[in-house]
Design an enzyme around this catalytic site. Structure first.
Site: not given
Ligand code: F6P
Length: 378
Positions: A117, A139-140, A175, A182, A184, A235, A281, A289
């Protein structure tokens, strides 16, 4: 001749922001260039909120610090900015105010530290005449054109540590331990940490999963005397024919991702418990992260990116993103980074339309996972 530069950090924070800032500041100082920080990303450029950065005072002792000494803003698409006018929410293109502020301050170059972005807006500002050099953060690990973004390695390391801890408790109590990480719409963190943390199942967005396949893997382990299993779920993972799990939808403006992902880990744990009879769990790792001190790898990568970006500025190479290509520092045009997302201001990032780098099926991580029997839900 570049004499005065500014740094802007934008989007969700990562470990390594400060290491990049330090890399730029030190390289700038060693070349007689003045350096400024723009507070809270593009919002700071809009509000003309800047501070002087120098390695002796404001930017001293920051290599190991998490967060960002100049802050960071999420959801600040200044090309489509949410403002209140007469009690009404309206969206405005305020990018010209940013351009004016940059020019009035005499910035010869602005470094934009951020994900897809941020780099989309960087490219749009480039077209509006600003000298921009992007540095890929997230981090993604999903920024196009680079093999790695800063912050990613630290996130994988945190996830790996979590998996090590889940391993011992899972084994003790027989378990299934699910870890939601995370990432995205990309499965990099999940896949890499699954390998480094010795997981049995890894579910990633790029491979819509069949929960029965994951359950079969766990049952196979049970048949061989292993009464616990480790499952990593990105996620953004989704079942075959299903959709992504959304925690909530927010209203932060147009052209930004208003979808907050989350919740798939709970669902996977519940279903695996039903299918295998083993207690399950879920742990959602969340913002752990993104925080804390960067790994040695991220400190070095961030420093390399920062120093390279300043070097490019001195060479007058603008409208580019520093990248790692074939393991080496390099740069690419911001046009290549935005791909087909060409319309100025329309889409900022992290949306379905934005250009991101996903895990491909021929990636070494996928092959390695399959070779060692990590079930990918297919
Ligand atoms: O893009 C980085 C990230 O940490 C993603 O892994 C996660 O989905 C998102 O940002 C969380 O965003 P926010 O800080 O808006 O909750």
């Amino acid at each position: 001749m570049v004499k005065k530069v500014a740094i802007l950090a934008n989007g969700g924070d990562v470990s390594g922001f400060n290491a990049v800032i330090r890399g730029i500041v030190k390289t700038a100082e060693n070349n007689g260039v003045e350096c400024y920080g723009i507070i809270e990303g593009y919002r700071g450029l809009l509000n003309n909120d800047i501070i002087k950065l120098d390695s002796w005072k404001t930017a001293s002792g920051i290599l190991t610090k998490g967060g960002s000494i100049i802050g960071s803003s999420t959801n600040a698409n200044v090309f489509n900015y949410k403002v209140e006018e007469n009690g009404q929410v309206v969206y405005k293109d305020l990018s010209d105010v940013c351009v004016k502020n940059a020019n009035d301050n005499g910035f010869d170059c602005i470094f934009t530290l951020g994900g897809d972005g941020t780099q989309k807006s960087a490219r749009d500002f480039s077209l509006k005449g600003l000298n921009i050099i992007g540095i890929p953060k997230t981090i993604d690990n999903d920024v196009a054109c680079t093999e790695i973004t800063f912050g990613y390695n630290t996130a994988v390391s945190v996830a790996t540590d979590a998996l090590d801890r889940l391993h011992t408790t899972g084994e003790t109590h027989h378990r299934i331990m699910v870890l939601e990480v995370m990432g995205r719409y990309a499965g990099w963190i999940a896949l890499e940490s699954a390998i480094s943390g010795g997981a049995d199942v890894a579910l990633i967005p790029e491979i819509p999963y069949d929960i029965n396949k994951a359950a079969d893997k766990i049952k196979e382990r049970m048949n061989n005397g292993k009464r616990f299993s480790i499952v990593v779920v990105a996620e953004g993972a989704m079942p075959k024919g299903g959709t992504i799990t959304v925690a909530n939808v927010r209203n932060n403006g147009i052209g930004v991702d208003n979808t907050k992902l989350g919740g798939i880990g709970e669902r996977v744990a519940r279903e695996l418990q039903e299918l295998t009879g083993l207690e399950a769990r879920n742990t959602t790792l969340g913002y752990m992260q993104r925080g804390g001190t960067p790994t040695a790898f991220d400190r070095v990568l961030s420093t390399k990116y920062g120093a390279k970006a300043m070097e490019l500025a001195m060479e007058g190479k603008f409208g580019v993103l520093t990248v790692i290509k074939n393991g080496k520092l390099d740069y690419v045009s911001l046009e290549d980074v935005v791909g087909n997302n060409k319309q100025i201001g329309a889409v900022s990032g992290n949306t379905a339309e934005s250009n991101i780098r996903k895990v491909t099926m021929d990636d070494d991580l996928v092959k390695t996972a399959r070779n060692i029997g990590i079930n990918l839900g297919d």
